[in-house]
Design a protein around this motif. Structure first.
Motif, PDB file in Angstrom:
ATOM      1  N   MET A   1      11.889  12.213  -1.780  1.00 42.62           N
ATOM      2  CA  MET A   1      12.058  12.952  -3.022  1.00 42.62           C
ATOM      3  C   MET A   1      12.354  14.414  -2.695  1.00 42.62           C
ATOM      4  O   MET A   1      11.529  15.093  -2.076  1.00 42.62           O
ATOM      5  N   ASN A   2      13.515  14.859  -3.092  1.00 38.28           N
ATOM      6  CA  ASN A   2      13.926  16.251  -2.888  1.00 38.28           C
ATOM      7  C   ASN A   2      14.042  16.956  -4.230  1.00 38.28           C
ATOM      8  O   ASN A   2      14.104  16.319  -5.282  1.00 38.28           O
ATOM      9  N   SER A   3      14.099  18.275  -4.188  1.00 35.64           N
ATOM     10  CA  SER A   3      14.268  19.081  -5.396  1.00 35.64           C
ATOM     11  C   SER A   3      13.281  18.659  -6.478  1.00 35.64           C
ATOM     12  O   SER A   3      13.651  18.454  -7.641  1.00 35.64           O
ATOM     13  N   LEU A   4      12.046  18.536  -6.101  1.00 33.28           N
ATOM     14  CA  LEU A   4      11.038  18.052  -7.034  1.00 33.28           C
ATOM     15  C   LEU A   4      10.828  19.031  -8.180  1.00 33.28           C
ATOM     16  O   LEU A   4      10.920  20.257  -8.011  1.00 33.28           O
ATOM     17  N   LYS A   5      10.556  18.456  -9.344  1.00 35.71           N
ATOM     18  CA  LYS A   5      10.332  19.220 -10.564  1.00 35.71           C
ATOM     19  C   LYS A   5       8.925  18.939 -11.082  1.00 35.71           C
ATOM     20  O   LYS A   5       8.368  17.865 -10.807  1.00 35.71           O
ATOM     21  N   PRO A   6       8.360  19.844 -11.853  1.00 40.35           N
ATOM     22  CA  PRO A   6       7.024  19.575 -12.418  1.00 40.35           C
ATOM     23  C   PRO A   6       6.977  18.260 -13.191  1.00 40.35           C
ATOM     24  O   PRO A   6       5.946  17.574 -13.172  1.00 40.35           O
TER      25      PRO A   6
ATOM     26  N   VAL B   1       0.850  -1.185   0.000  1.00 37.72           N
ATOM     27  CA  VAL B   1       0.000   0.000   0.000  1.00 37.72           C
ATOM     28  C   VAL B   1       0.886   1.235   0.000  1.00 37.72           C
ATOM     29  O   VAL B   1       1.707   1.422   0.918  1.00 37.72           O
ATOM     30  N   GLU B   2       0.703   2.077  -1.018  1.00 33.63           N
ATOM     31  CA  GLU B   2       1.479   3.302  -1.142  1.00 33.63           C
ATOM     32  C   GLU B   2       0.753   4.460  -0.461  1.00 33.63           C
ATOM     33  O   GLU B   2      -0.481   4.514  -0.462  1.00 33.63           O
ATOM     34  N   SER B   3       1.528   5.395   0.070  1.00 38.20           N
ATOM     35  CA  SER B   3       0.952   6.594   0.670  1.00 38.20           C
ATOM     36  C   SER B   3       2.004   7.694   0.688  1.00 38.20           C
ATOM     37  O   SER B   3       3.173   7.454   0.399  1.00 38.20           O
ATOM     38  N   GLY B   4       1.565   8.905   1.021  1.00 40.69           N
ATOM     39  CA  GLY B   4       2.497  10.005   1.197  1.00 40.69           C
ATOM     40  C   GLY B   4       2.528  11.016   0.069  1.00 40.69           C
ATOM     41  O   GLY B   4       3.241  12.014   0.151  1.00 40.69           O
ATOM     42  N   GLY B   5       1.779  10.769  -0.978  1.00 38.66           N
ATOM     43  CA  GLY B   5       1.766  11.720  -2.085  1.00 38.66           C
ATOM     44  C   GLY B   5       1.042  12.999  -1.711  1.00 38.66           C
ATOM     45  O   GLY B   5       0.457  13.125  -0.636  1.00 38.66           O
ATOM     46  N   GLY B   6       1.093  13.966  -2.624  1.00 37.99           N
ATOM     47  CA  GLY B   6       0.419  15.231  -2.380  1.00 37.99           C
ATOM     48  C   GLY B   6       0.830  16.266  -3.390  1.00 37.99           C
ATOM     49  O   GLY B   6       1.470  15.968  -4.402  1.00 37.99           O
ATOM     50  N   LEU B   7       0.445  17.506  -3.107  1.00 38.37           N
ATOM     51  CA  LEU B   7       0.769  18.644  -3.957  1.00 38.37           C
ATOM     52  C   LEU B   7       1.913  19.416  -3.321  1.00 38.37           C
ATOM     53  O   LEU B   7       1.854  19.763  -2.137  1.00 38.37           O
ATOM     54  N   VAL B   8       2.938  19.684  -4.098  1.00 35.52           N
ATOM     55  CA  VAL B   8       4.106  20.391  -3.586  1.00 35.52           C
ATOM     56  C   VAL B   8       4.624  21.326  -4.672  1.00 35.52           C
ATOM     57  O   VAL B   8       4.459  21.064  -5.870  1.00 35.52           O
ATOM     58  N   GLN B   9       5.236  22.418  -4.251  1.00 35.40           N
ATOM     59  CA  GLN B   9       5.825  23.341  -5.212  1.00 35.40           C
ATOM     60  C   GLN B   9       7.165  22.820  -5.716  1.00 35.40           C
ATOM     61  O   GLN B   9       7.844  22.037  -5.026  1.00 35.40           O
ATOM     62  N   ALA B  10       7.537  23.249  -6.881  1.00 33.54           N
ATOM     63  CA  ALA B  10       8.840  22.879  -7.439  1.00 33.54           C
ATOM     64  C   ALA B  10       9.933  23.231  -6.443  1.00 33.54           C
ATOM     65  O   ALA B  10       9.911  24.311  -5.825  1.00 33.54           O
ATOM     66  N   GLY B  11      10.883  22.324  -6.278  1.00 34.54           N
ATOM     67  CA  GLY B  11      11.949  22.509  -5.312  1.00 34.54           C
ATOM     68  C   GLY B  11      11.655  21.907  -3.960  1.00 34.54           C
ATOM     69  O   GLY B  11      12.536  21.805  -3.105  1.00 34.54           O
ATOM     70  N   GLY B  12      10.408  21.520  -3.749  1.00 38.02           N
ATOM     71  CA  GLY B  12       9.993  20.954  -2.472  1.00 38.02           C
ATOM     72  C   GLY B  12      10.323  19.481  -2.352  1.00 38.02           C
ATOM     73  O   GLY B  12      10.950  18.879  -3.231  1.00 38.02           O
ATOM     74  N   SER B  13       9.862  18.902  -1.233  1.00 43.07           N
ATOM     75  CA  SER B  13      10.165  17.508  -0.923  1.00 43.07           C
ATOM     76  C   SER B  13       8.913  16.764  -0.490  1.00 43.07           C
ATOM     77  O   SER B  13       7.963  17.359   0.035  1.00 43.07           O
ATOM     78  N   LEU B  14       8.935  15.462  -0.702  1.00 41.32           N
ATOM     79  CA  LEU B  14       7.898  14.554  -0.211  1.00 41.32           C
ATOM     80  C   LEU B  14       8.567  13.241   0.155  1.00 41.32           C
ATOM     81  O   LEU B  14       9.614  12.894  -0.415  1.00 41.32           O
ATOM     82  N   ARG B  15       7.952  12.508   1.073  1.00 42.61           N
ATOM     83  CA  ARG B  15       8.411  11.156   1.371  1.00 42.61           C
ATOM     84  C   ARG B  15       7.246  10.201   1.188  1.00 42.61           C
ATOM     85  O   ARG B  15       6.223  10.298   1.873  1.00 42.61           O
ATOM     86  N   LEU B  16       7.421   9.285   0.270  1.00 42.37           N
ATOM     87  CA  LEU B  16       6.409   8.261   0.009  1.00 42.37           C
ATOM     88  C   LEU B  16       6.710   7.027   0.850  1.00 42.37           C
ATOM     89  O   LEU B  16       7.862   6.719   1.131  1.00 42.37           O
ATOM     90  N   SER B  17       5.638   6.331   1.222  1.00 43.30           N
ATOM     91  CA  SER B  17       5.773   5.094   1.981  1.00 43.30           C
ATOM     92  C   SER B  17       5.133   3.945   1.228  1.00 43.30           C
ATOM     93  O   SER B  17       4.142   4.127   0.509  1.00 43.30           O
ATOM     94  N   CYS B  18       5.697   2.767   1.414  1.00 44.26           N
ATOM     95  CA  CYS B  18       5.159   1.545   0.821  1.00 44.26           C
ATOM     96  C   CYS B  18       5.114   0.511   1.936  1.00 44.26           C
ATOM     97  O   CYS B  18       6.153  -0.043   2.317  1.00 44.26           O
ATOM     98  N   ALA B  19       3.929   0.272   2.457  1.00 50.70           N
ATOM     99  CA  ALA B  19       3.764  -0.652   3.571  1.00 50.70           C
ATOM    100  C   ALA B  19       3.407  -2.034   3.048  1.00 50.70           C
ATOM    101  O   ALA B  19       2.477  -2.185   2.247  1.00 50.70           O
ATOM    102  N   ALA B  20       4.150  -3.026   3.510  1.00 47.30           N
ATOM    103  CA  ALA B  20       3.941  -4.400   3.058  1.00 47.30           C
ATOM    104  C   ALA B  20       3.258  -5.216   4.145  1.00 47.30           C
ATOM    105  O   ALA B  20       3.550  -5.068   5.332  1.00 47.30           O
ATOM    106  N   SER B  21       2.379  -6.065   3.733  1.00 46.04           N
ATOM    107  CA  SER B  21       1.728  -6.992   4.663  1.00 46.04           C
ATOM    108  C   SER B  21       1.564  -8.337   3.978  1.00 46.04           C
ATOM    109  O   SER B  21       1.690  -8.454   2.769  1.00 46.04           O
ATOM    110  N   GLY B  22       1.290  -9.330   4.754  1.00 45.14           N
ATOM    111  CA  GLY B  22       1.053 -10.653   4.190  1.00 45.14           C
ATOM    112  C   GLY B  22       2.212 -11.590   4.409  1.00 45.14           C
ATOM    113  O   GLY B  22       2.046 -12.724   4.784  1.00 45.14           O
TER     114      GLY B  22
END
Length: 120
Positions: A83-88, A5-26
């Motif tokens: 993810m750092n220094s994000l670009k469009p 299951v992926e999570s952590g996405g969103g809207l960010v301005q160019a140059g910004g950062s996000l951290r995505l997560s991938c949770a595993a089960s089973g």
């Protein structure tokens, strides 16, 4: 059967950062690699990065080297994509999957993914 299951996405301005997560089960997948992929509108899904779950060694496609970092927390059975220094042009739906080492071919059915939108 592993479920991711992926999570952590969103809207960010160019140059910004996000951290995505991938949770595993089973089940745990210490003998597999875990990869991140992305699919931009109108484009095919493409490989972004992968990590060898046991050793922790990582692999990146050229267009994210130096900007993205893949990691994993074995205790939490979760992988991350910082993810750092994000670009469009990084705007896409990001997916994680178990992958075959070397070819980075996905093994499981795709999940919902998480949307990343980078504004200019």
């Amino acid at each position: 059967q592993v479920q991711l299951v992926e999570s952590g996405g969103g809207l960010v301005q160019a140059g910004g950062s996000l951290r995505l997560s991938c949770a595993a089960s089973g089940r745990t997948f210490s003998s597999y690699d875990l990869g991140w992929f992305r699919q931009a509108p109108g484009k095919e899904r493409e490989f972004v990065a992968a990590i060898a779950w046991g050793r922790g060694s990582s692999y990146y496609t050229d267009f994210v080297k130096g900007r993205f970092t893949i990691s994993r927390d074995i205790a939490k059975n979760t992988a991350y994509l910082k993810m750092n220094s994000l670009k469009p042009e990084d705007t896409a739906v990001y997916y994680c999957n178990v992958v075959l080492r070397g070819s980075w071919s996905p093994v499981l059915a795709w999940g919902q993914g998480t949307q990343v939108t980078v504004s200019s």
